[in-house]
Design a protein around this motif. Structure first.
Motif, short mmCIF file in Angstrom:
data_model
loop_
_atom_site.label_atom_id
_atom_site.label_comp_id
_atom_site.label_asym_id
_atom_site.label_seq_id
_atom_site.Cartn_x
_atom_site.Cartn_y
_atom_site.Cartn_z
N GLU A 16 0.82 -1.22 0.00
CA GLU A 16 0.00 0.00 0.00
C GLU A 16 0.85 1.26 0.00
OE1 GLU A 16 -3.38 2.18 2.85
OE2 GLU A 16 -2.60 0.18 3.37
N TRP A 17 1.99 1.23 0.71
CA TRP A 17 2.80 2.43 0.89
C TRP A 17 4.05 2.47 0.01
CZ3 TRP A 17 0.54 6.39 2.99
CH2 TRP A 17 -0.55 6.16 3.83
N GLN A 18 4.19 1.50 -0.87
CA GLN A 18 5.34 1.49 -1.77
C GLN A 18 5.25 2.64 -2.78
OE1 GLN A 18 6.47 -2.31 -3.52
NE2 GLN A 18 6.92 -1.31 -5.48
N GLN A 19 6.39 3.30 -2.98
CA GLN A 19 6.49 4.38 -3.95
C GLN A 19 7.53 3.97 -5.00
OE1 GLN A 19 4.37 7.21 -3.22
NE2 GLN A 19 3.73 5.60 -1.79
N ILE B 56 -4.64 11.54 3.85
CA ILE B 56 -4.50 11.93 2.44
C ILE B 56 -4.19 10.74 1.54
CG2 ILE B 56 -3.80 14.26 3.07
CD1 ILE B 56 -0.92 13.51 2.44
N GLY B 57 -3.86 9.57 2.15
CA GLY B 57 -3.64 8.37 1.38
C GLY B 57 -2.30 8.28 0.68
N ARG B 58 -1.32 9.03 1.14
CA ARG B 58 0.02 8.98 0.55
C ARG B 58 1.05 9.46 1.56
NH1 ARG B 58 1.34 14.20 -0.46
NH2 ARG B 58 -0.39 15.67 -0.87
N VAL C 239 13.69 -3.04 4.28
CA VAL C 239 12.32 -3.42 3.91
C VAL C 239 12.34 -4.52 2.84
CG1 VAL C 239 10.19 -2.60 2.84
CG2 VAL C 239 11.35 -1.19 4.55
N ALA C 240 13.24 -4.39 1.87
CA ALA C 240 13.31 -5.39 0.80
C ALA C 240 13.76 -6.74 1.34
CB ALA C 240 14.25 -4.91 -0.30
N ARG C 241 14.74 -6.75 2.25
CA ARG C 241 15.18 -8.03 2.81
C ARG C 241 14.05 -8.67 3.62
NH1 ARG C 241 17.38 -12.91 2.61
NH2 ARG C 241 18.50 -13.54 4.50
N ALA C 242 13.31 -7.88 4.39
CA ALA C 242 12.19 -8.43 5.14
C ALA C 242 11.17 -9.06 4.20
CB ALA C 242 11.53 -7.35 5.99
N GLN C 243 10.89 -8.40 3.08
CA GLN C 243 9.92 -8.95 2.14
C GLN C 243 10.47 -10.19 1.42
OE1 GLN C 243 7.10 -6.52 0.02
NE2 GLN C 243 8.21 -4.68 0.65
N GLN C 244 11.76 -10.20 1.15
CA GLN C 244 12.35 -11.41 0.56
C GLN C 244 12.21 -12.60 1.51
OE1 GLN C 244 16.60 -11.72 0.51
NE2 GLN C 244 16.66 -12.77 -1.47
N LEU C 245 12.47 -12.38 2.79
CA LEU C 245 12.31 -13.45 3.78
C LEU C 245 10.86 -13.91 3.86
CD1 LEU C 245 14.62 -11.95 6.54
CD2 LEU C 245 15.03 -14.11 5.32
N ALA C 246 9.93 -12.95 3.83
CA ALA C 246 8.51 -13.31 3.87
C ALA C 246 8.13 -14.13 2.64
CB ALA C 246 7.65 -12.04 3.95
N ALA C 247 8.67 -13.74 1.49
CA ALA C 247 8.38 -14.48 0.26
C ALA C 247 8.94 -15.89 0.31
CB ALA C 247 8.95 -13.72 -0.93
#
Length: 386
Positions: free
Chosen positions: A227-230, A249-251, A269-277
């Motif tokens: 949701e918060w990725q830019q 404001i949604g951003r 953040v990317a490493r945490a998501q890689q581990l989750a994946a």
């Protein structure tokens, strides 16, 4: 060595800090002793300095200070199969289990009351995420670890804060006295926020430790990051935190990407998501996370790092990318590591203090990884990247 909830002196506080004291220095000495570039006499001297007074086991301690920090370092001495400091480790284990049960009782009462959380309750440095990280390593079959995971699952569930629905780890205090967040915020980082919660749940899953709702909690955290990725031409980024204004404001109100650091940046953040994946066999998220981390290693993202340390600097980025590269499906991360290592070597002398988290000790451990090719102690487990 005695552990005590009694008040300790300021010198003893400094000595028992993993972040800046003798505990962190001892961790470096252990790594060096295990590969022959150092000696065990230095290890014993530093551990003696860290434990010269009563080891702090009061409710405020955590992975980076007091009994848990010392337990983490003492466990590192066993990496070669020698059962060093057995008596001290056994004694600390009893204190840690008591401490965790007490802390969990207080945290669950807070959750039941609907009041906002605090960093001190849940974060990696001093909170329950750090204590859970320790148990994944030291007591993986313990009831306390299961209870900690149940708590983290509860913490990821949204709740209502006045007129807004906010993430469960929402706090009503500022992330830093110089960085006000009126009305509170939800932190995104590895040290104090969602990335740390996600990495912990993923590590536990990958090590065979799952509780009811854990998979759902991982999904909730991943969805929050989505949701918060830019997105930019140089890779994605995430805000350091989400405030009430952001929710309205949604951003993000953050104007652009920050440093690609371990603590708050896209690398952590990317490493945490890689581990989750990896934990959930999500091949699409894994590829995206690895691409995001590879982007952190290139200009202009890499050029945003001005110091060498683990928390906010080149050492933290290198160590995070090094661990991610070992799990990656392509060579995109690994092929950039030599250039990052060269940059770290060139900037290493800029860190004036000798601390683990922001100073020379952490940099030296990372340089040791570069030279040896493989840490002996998994010292970076306290960063939640392995």
């Amino acid at each position: 060595m005695t552990a005590s909830p009694a008040v300790v002196t300021s010198d003893e506080v400094d000595a028992q800090s993993l972040s800046s004291g003798a505990v962190g220095a001892a961790l470096l000495a252990v790594e060096q002793a295990l590969d022959g570039s150092g000696d065990w006499a230095t290890v014993r001297q530093l551990i003696k300095a860290a434990t010269a007074g009563p080891v702090d086991a009061a409710p405020h301690v955590g992975l980076y200070y007091g009994a848990p920090a010392i337990a983490f370092t003492l466990h590192a001495t066993t990496a070669d199969g020698h059962d060093r400091y057995l008596g001290a480790r056994t004694a600390l284990d009893q204190h840690l289990r008591r401490l965790i049960r007490d802390r969990l009782r207080t945290a669950n009462e807070r959750l039941d009351s609907g009041q906002p959380a605090t960093f001190a309750e849940y974060d990696l440095f001093y909170g329950l995420t750090g204590l859970a990280t320790l148990l994944v390593r030291l007591a993986p079959g313990s009831d306390e670890l299961g209870d900690l995971l149940h708590y983290v699952v509860r913490l990821t569930q949204p709740r209502r804060e006045d007129d807004l629905v906010v993430p469960g780890w929402w706090v009503d205090h500022d992330p830093d006295p110089l960085l006000p967040t009126p009305g509170g915020h939800a932190n995104a980082g590895m040290a104090h926020g969602a990335a740390g919660l996600l990495a912990l749940l993923a590590h536990a899953h990958l090590n065979g430790h799952q509780v009811t709702g854990q998979a759902d909690a991982i999904s909730r955290l991943c969805a929050w990051f989505d949701e918060w990725q830019q997105d930019t031409a140089h890779g994605p980024w995430w805000p350091q935190w989400v405030t009430r204004e952001c929710l309205c404001i949604g951003r993000p109100i953050q104007h652009g990407p920050g440093k690609p650091s371990w603590c708050y940046g896209a690398a952590g953040v990317a490493r945490a998501q890689q581990l989750a994946a990896l934990a959930t066999a999500d091949h699409t998220r894994r590829a995206a996370a690895e691409q995001a981390l590879a982007a952190c290693l290139l200009s202009p993202q890499l050029d945003r790092l001005s110091d060498a340390g683990l928390c906010h600097g080149v050492a933290g980025l290198y160590q995070t990318a090094y661990r991610a590269a070992a799990d990656a499906t392509t060579l995109a991360i690994a092929q950039e590591l030599p250039a990052v290592a060269e940059r770290l070597t060139a900037t290493a002398s800029r860190d004036a203090d000798g601390g683990f988290l922001t100073g020379r000790t952490g940099v030296a451990l990372t340089l040791h990884t570069i030279r040896s090719g493989q840490p002996h102690t998994r010292w970076d487990a306290c960063l939640l990247i392995i």
